[in-house]
Design a protein around this motif. Structure first.
Motif, PDB file in Angstrom:
ATOM      1  N   ASP A  21      -5.506   2.275  -6.180  1.00  8.60           N
ATOM      2  CA  ASP A  21      -6.833   2.139  -6.766  1.00  8.60           C
ATOM      3  C   ASP A  21      -7.179   0.666  -7.016  1.00  8.60           C
ATOM      4  O   ASP A  21      -8.175   0.146  -6.507  1.00  8.60           O
ATOM      5  CB  ASP A  21      -6.882   2.937  -8.069  1.00  8.60           C
ATOM      6  CG  ASP A  21      -8.276   2.999  -8.677  1.00  8.60           C
ATOM      7  OD1 ASP A  21      -9.104   2.128  -8.354  1.00  8.60           O
ATOM      8  OD2 ASP A  21      -8.540   3.898  -9.483  1.00  8.60           O
ATOM      9  N   THR A  22      -6.357  -0.018  -7.807  1.00 14.09           N
ATOM     10  CA  THR A  22      -6.654  -1.407  -8.154  1.00 14.09           C
ATOM     11  C   THR A  22      -6.446  -2.337  -6.971  1.00 14.09           C
ATOM     12  O   THR A  22      -7.200  -3.293  -6.798  1.00 14.09           O
ATOM     13  CB  THR A  22      -5.784  -1.862  -9.333  1.00 14.09           C
ATOM     14  OG1 THR A  22      -4.389  -1.639  -9.012  1.00 14.09           O
ATOM     15  CG2 THR A  22      -6.127  -1.091 -10.596  1.00 14.09           C
ATOM     16  N   ARG A  64     -14.230   7.181  -1.911  1.00  7.34           N
ATOM     17  CA  ARG A  64     -15.098   6.785  -3.012  1.00  7.34           C
ATOM     18  C   ARG A  64     -15.359   5.279  -2.996  1.00  7.34           C
ATOM     19  O   ARG A  64     -16.511   4.827  -3.139  1.00  7.34           O
ATOM     20  CB  ARG A  64     -14.464   7.191  -4.341  1.00  7.34           C
ATOM     21  CG  ARG A  64     -15.358   6.988  -5.550  1.00  7.34           C
ATOM     22  CD  ARG A  64     -14.644   7.331  -6.841  1.00  7.34           C
ATOM     23  NE  ARG A  64     -13.584   6.372  -7.129  1.00  7.34           N
ATOM     24  CZ  ARG A  64     -13.804   5.175  -7.673  1.00  7.34           C
ATOM     25  NH1 ARG A  64     -15.040   4.796  -7.969  1.00  7.34           N
ATOM     26  NH2 ARG A  64     -12.807   4.370  -7.941  1.00  7.34           N
ATOM     27  N   GLN A  65     -14.296   4.501  -2.817  1.00  8.82           N
ATOM     28  CA  GLN A  65     -14.462   3.050  -2.845  1.00  8.82           C
ATOM     29  C   GLN A  65     -15.238   2.538  -1.640  1.00  8.82           C
ATOM     30  O   GLN A  65     -16.058   1.625  -1.755  1.00  8.82           O
ATOM     31  CB  GLN A  65     -13.102   2.366  -2.952  1.00  8.82           C
ATOM     32  CG  GLN A  65     -12.427   2.586  -4.290  1.00  8.82           C
ATOM     33  CD  GLN A  65     -11.360   1.550  -4.588  1.00  8.82           C
ATOM     34  OE1 GLN A  65     -11.438   0.405  -4.150  1.00  8.82           O
ATOM     35  NE2 GLN A  65     -10.350   1.940  -5.349  1.00  8.82           N
ATOM     36  N   LEU A  81       0.777  -1.230   0.000  1.00 11.45           N
ATOM     37  CA  LEU A  81       0.000   0.000   0.000  1.00 11.45           C
ATOM     38  C   LEU A  81       0.816   1.291   0.000  1.00 11.45           C
ATOM     39  O   LEU A  81       0.334   2.286  -0.545  1.00 11.45           O
ATOM     40  CB  LEU A  81      -0.983   0.008   1.179  1.00 11.45           C
ATOM     41  CG  LEU A  81      -2.156   0.969   0.998  1.00 11.45           C
ATOM     42  CD1 LEU A  81      -2.866   0.710  -0.320  1.00 11.45           C
ATOM     43  CD2 LEU A  81      -3.135   0.860   2.144  1.00 11.45           C
ATOM     44  N   PRO A  82       2.016   1.338   0.547  1.00 10.11           N
ATOM     45  CA  PRO A  82       2.755   2.612   0.420  1.00 10.11           C
ATOM     46  C   PRO A  82       2.975   3.041  -1.031  1.00 10.11           C
ATOM     47  O   PRO A  82       3.247   4.201  -1.305  1.00 10.11           O
ATOM     48  CB  PRO A  82       4.082   2.315   1.119  1.00 10.11           C
ATOM     49  CG  PRO A  82       3.737   1.275   2.125  1.00 10.11           C
ATOM     50  CD  PRO A  82       2.712   0.401   1.440  1.00 10.11           C
ATOM     51  N   ASP A  83       2.851   2.089  -1.969  1.00 12.98           N
ATOM     52  CA  ASP A  83       2.931   2.427  -3.389  1.00 12.98           C
ATOM     53  C   ASP A  83       1.577   2.991  -3.816  1.00 12.98           C
ATOM     54  O   ASP A  83       0.688   2.262  -4.259  1.00 12.98           O
ATOM     55  CB  ASP A  83       3.265   1.168  -4.193  1.00 12.98           C
ATOM     56  CG  ASP A  83       3.395   1.454  -5.682  1.00 12.98           C
ATOM     57  OD1 ASP A  83       3.191   2.619  -6.088  1.00 12.98           O
ATOM     58  OD2 ASP A  83       3.682   0.513  -6.433  1.00 12.98           O
ATOM     59  N   THR A 100      -5.205   9.934  -2.261  1.00 14.47           N
ATOM     60  CA  THR A 100      -5.417   8.555  -1.832  1.00 14.47           C
ATOM     61  C   THR A 100      -6.591   8.470  -0.869  1.00 14.47           C
ATOM     62  O   THR A 100      -7.407   7.550  -0.948  1.00 14.47           O
ATOM     63  CB  THR A 100      -4.148   8.006  -1.155  1.00 14.47           C
ATOM     64  OG1 THR A 100      -3.020   8.218  -2.010  1.00 14.47           O
ATOM     65  CG2 THR A 100      -4.281   6.509  -0.880  1.00 14.47           C
ATOM     66  N   ARG A 101      -6.705   9.445   0.017  1.00  9.39           N
ATOM     67  CA  ARG A 101      -7.838   9.457   0.947  1.00  9.39           C
ATOM     68  C   ARG A 101      -9.159   9.653   0.195  1.00  9.39           C
ATOM     69  O   ARG A 101     -10.177   9.057   0.550  1.00  9.39           O
ATOM     70  CB  ARG A 101      -7.647  10.553   2.005  1.00  9.39           C
ATOM     71  CG  ARG A 101      -6.422  10.351   2.877  1.00  9.39           C
ATOM     72  CD  ARG A 101      -6.468  11.193   4.142  1.00  9.39           C
ATOM     73  NE  ARG A 101      -6.512  12.625   3.901  1.00  9.39           N
ATOM     74  CZ  ARG A 101      -5.442  13.386   3.717  1.00  9.39           C
ATOM     75  NH1 ARG A 101      -4.226  12.846   3.711  1.00  9.39           N
ATOM     76  NH2 ARG A 101      -5.557  14.709   3.535  1.00  9.39           N
TER      77      ARG A 101
END
Length: 277
Positions: free
Chosen positions: A108-109, A158-159, A101-103, A152-153
């Motif tokens: 998104d995916t 949204r997701q 996740l740091p990437d 990112t937040r």
């Protein structure tokens, strides 16, 4: 003076009992050593100590499903329900979560895939495990390093909005502070997630001691009263880059407006003998 000390002791005891009304349990494969009679004893003792709701942190970790519908975890959770405990069931946890996740370019995916895996686990828990939880718990913890970037937040928001719309029960998740966002910004972020209809919990960090006490308190003071606080009932003894180890410690409960929970079952005095070793 003695009366005053007694009053304080009773007040602290009442707060701790109230906090234990909601208790986290983090399944580990070593827990398969407990038989059904021992699980019944654990849950009965928990009820006697005021526990009413059990948040199970996860029911699947990668390919590990703890025996699935016929395994030890499913049997233990059925026993908890039989003892009258309300269950909030954790879904699918990714073992590589903190490595990937740091990437943020992959967020998104990657996050969409994790939510898809959790939806699949939800179906298994209902159809195969045949458990009846009051809510779900998403075991993908949020913090202000992984989600330090506003974009990112926003994508997370949204997701999660779409994910909540697909669930039949409320969703819980938790977050912790690393000192990478200002307390006010961090608090506003958690409040915005709560506004989606989630129940958001903030881990108080007293067990890991990752932040100085004054900084940790600043984060707590900034939180909206709707945000729950998870009081850590342990003291970490392992180094940051070593496998996690901790000793039990009383949760530090303060008189606040927040919902309360305790992490976790294996550190509580009435349950420790079942999990030691």
């Amino acid at each position: 003076m003695r009366r005053g000390m007694l009053a304080i002791a009773l007040w602290l005891g009442a707060l701790t009992a109230q906090a234990d009304g909601t208790l986290f349990y983090q399944p580990q494969e070593a827990d398969t050593a407990l038989d059904q009679e021992q699980w019944q004893e654990v849950w009965q003792r928990s009820r006697d100590q005021g526990v009413r709701t059990l948040i199970v942190q996860w029911t699947r970790v990668g390919e590990q499903d703890f025996g699935g519908s016929g395994g030890w975890l499913a049997a233990a959770l059925h026993a908890a329900q039989d003892q009258g405990l309300e269950l909030i069931l954790g879904l699918d946890h990714a073992p590589d979560y903190y490595q990937v996740l740091p990437d943020t370019q992959r967020f998104d995916t990657y996050w969409r895939r994790q939510l898809s895996l959790s939806l699949a686990q939800r179906r298994r828990l209902l159809n195969e495990w045949q458990l009846d939880p009051t809510a779900w718990y998403l075991p993908l913890e949020l913090d202000d390093w992984l989600f330090r970037e506003k974009g990112t937040r926003q994508e997370l928001h949204r997701q999660l909005s779409g994910f909540v719309a697909r669930l039949d029960r409320p969703l819980h998740l938790s977050a912790f502070s690393g000192g990478f966002l200002a307390p006010s910004v961090f608090a506003d972020w958690l409040a915005s997630l709560e506004a989606l209809g989630l129940k958001v919990w903030w881990q108080d960090g007293r067990g890991t001691r990752a932040l100085p006490a004054a900084v940790r308190q600043a984060y707590e003071d900034a939180l909206d009263c709707r945000i729950g606080i998870v009081h850590e009932a342990f003291r970490q003894t392992s180094a940051e880059d070593a496998p996690f180890k901790a000793d039990p410690a009383p949760p530090q409960v303060t008189s606040t407006c927040h919902p309360r929970a305790v992490f976790s079952l294996r550190y509580r005095p009435w349950a420790r003998e079942f999990f030691e070793g």
